[in-house]
Each structure stands twice: as C-alpha cells, then as structure tokens.
Enzyme design. Structure first.
Site, PDB file in Angstrom:
ATOM      1  N   ASP A  64       3.920  -9.788  -2.387  1.00 45.35           N
ATOM      2  CA  ASP A  64       3.209 -10.231  -3.781  1.00 45.35           C
ATOM      3  C   ASP A  64       3.030 -11.847  -3.573  1.00 45.35           C
ATOM      4  O   ASP A  64       2.010 -12.318  -3.973  1.00 45.35           O
ATOM      5  CB  ASP A  64       3.993  -9.831  -4.961  1.00 45.35           C
ATOM      6  CG  ASP A  64       3.920  -8.357  -5.167  1.00 45.35           C
ATOM      7  OD1 ASP A  64       3.027  -7.677  -4.462  1.00 45.35           O
ATOM      8  OD2 ASP A  64       4.859  -7.835  -5.701  1.00 45.35           O
ATOM      9  N   ASP A  70       9.680  -3.830  -5.147  1.00 46.96           N
ATOM     10  CA  ASP A  70       9.903  -5.062  -5.724  1.00 46.96           C
ATOM     11  C   ASP A  70      11.265  -5.681  -5.913  1.00 46.96           C
ATOM     12  O   ASP A  70      12.182  -4.598  -5.995  1.00 46.96           O
ATOM     13  CB  ASP A  70       9.359  -5.154  -6.953  1.00 46.96           C
ATOM     14  CG  ASP A  70       7.874  -5.135  -6.933  1.00 46.96           C
ATOM     15  OD1 ASP A  70       7.254  -5.390  -6.015  1.00 46.96           O
ATOM     16  OD2 ASP A  70       7.235  -4.583  -7.984  1.00 46.96           O
TER      17      ASP A  70
END
Length: 148
Positions: free
Chosen positions: A130, A114
């Site tokens: 995402d 991330d």
C-alpha cells in the site's frame, strides 16, 4: 537495461512486502496490537478483503481486474516511453510493485494482509505494498504536474 532495473527493483520490493506479511502472520495474532515505536507505530495483524480503508469488501474479481489493468498499463507505459524522468520511472516501479504485492495476497489468500498502524493519527492500517502504491501515485502526479 530498463527491463533489468524494473525486474530487480520490483522483485526486491515485492519480496520485502511478502516477507513483512509472513513475519506478521508468524509473530502477531490476528487482531492483536503490538507496540513497535511507542506513540508512533504499532503492528496490528488484519485481514482486509476490501480496498483501502476496507471499502468494497469481498470484491476479489473487481480487484483482480483492476490490478491487471493498472499494473499492465504501468508496464506498457514504462517500456513504451523513451527517456523517462527518474521520478516517473520510480513512480511506475512503485505502482507495479505495490500492485503485484497485494495481488499475490488476493490470489493466494483471498484477502490482503495489513499490519502498519500509525499511532499518532487516526489512519487506516496498511502494508508495504500500500505504501509503494501511495508513494508511487504521488510521485507520478508530481512528475506529470511538473511536465505541464
């Protein structure tokens, strides 16, 4: 023709996701925050072994099974449904691409990379895959709602 569209768009989206993750690994130290757009967006390299908001940490088999089910169902629906509306088609392509993008990380690394940190609000750090999933689910919900 639909298989070509799905394949080409998905491969481009997955490549963009994977390239962004490779870039962050090579340019930002783990846990480091680098301002990108002041007050709007920072880049933060994190390794997430859970799901969204870091829930269900270290449940890799669960995530693998869910990804295969969701992406498989989306692919089957994409090809079995004739005359898909553009919004629903795009939604399914985004869901498939996002699922595969994060699945690659889980298989290769055991966690998801991330990096996108919204500075203007308190929100989880996320990645492009995402984003694809979130926008895809939202578009699918809107498309299904409009059909009703």
């Amino acid at each position: 023709m639909r298989i070509i569209k799905l394949t080409v768009i998905s491969l481009l989206l997955i490549a963009l996701d994977q390239l962004s993750k490779l870039w962050i690994i090579s340019h930002v130290n783990l846990g480091e925050v680098q301002t990108f757009l002041p007050g709007i967006l920072s880049l933060t390299y994190l390794q997430n072994s859970g799901a969204a908001f870091s829930i269900l940490q270290n449940q890799q088999w669960f995530f693998a099974a869910m990804t295969v089910l969701v992406v498989g169902a989306a692919i089957i629906y994409f090809f079995k449904t004739k005359n898909l509306a553009l919004g629903k088609e795009l939604a399914l392509i985004l869901i498939i691409s996002g699922g595969i993008g994060n699945f690659i990380d889980r298989l290769r690394l055991g966690y998801v990379i991330d990096m996108i940190h919204l500075d203007f609000m308190n929100f989880a750090i996320f990645n492009l895959a995402d984003s694809y999933l979130s926008v895809g689910v939202l578009l699918l919900m809107i498309s299904l709602w409009k059909e009703e």
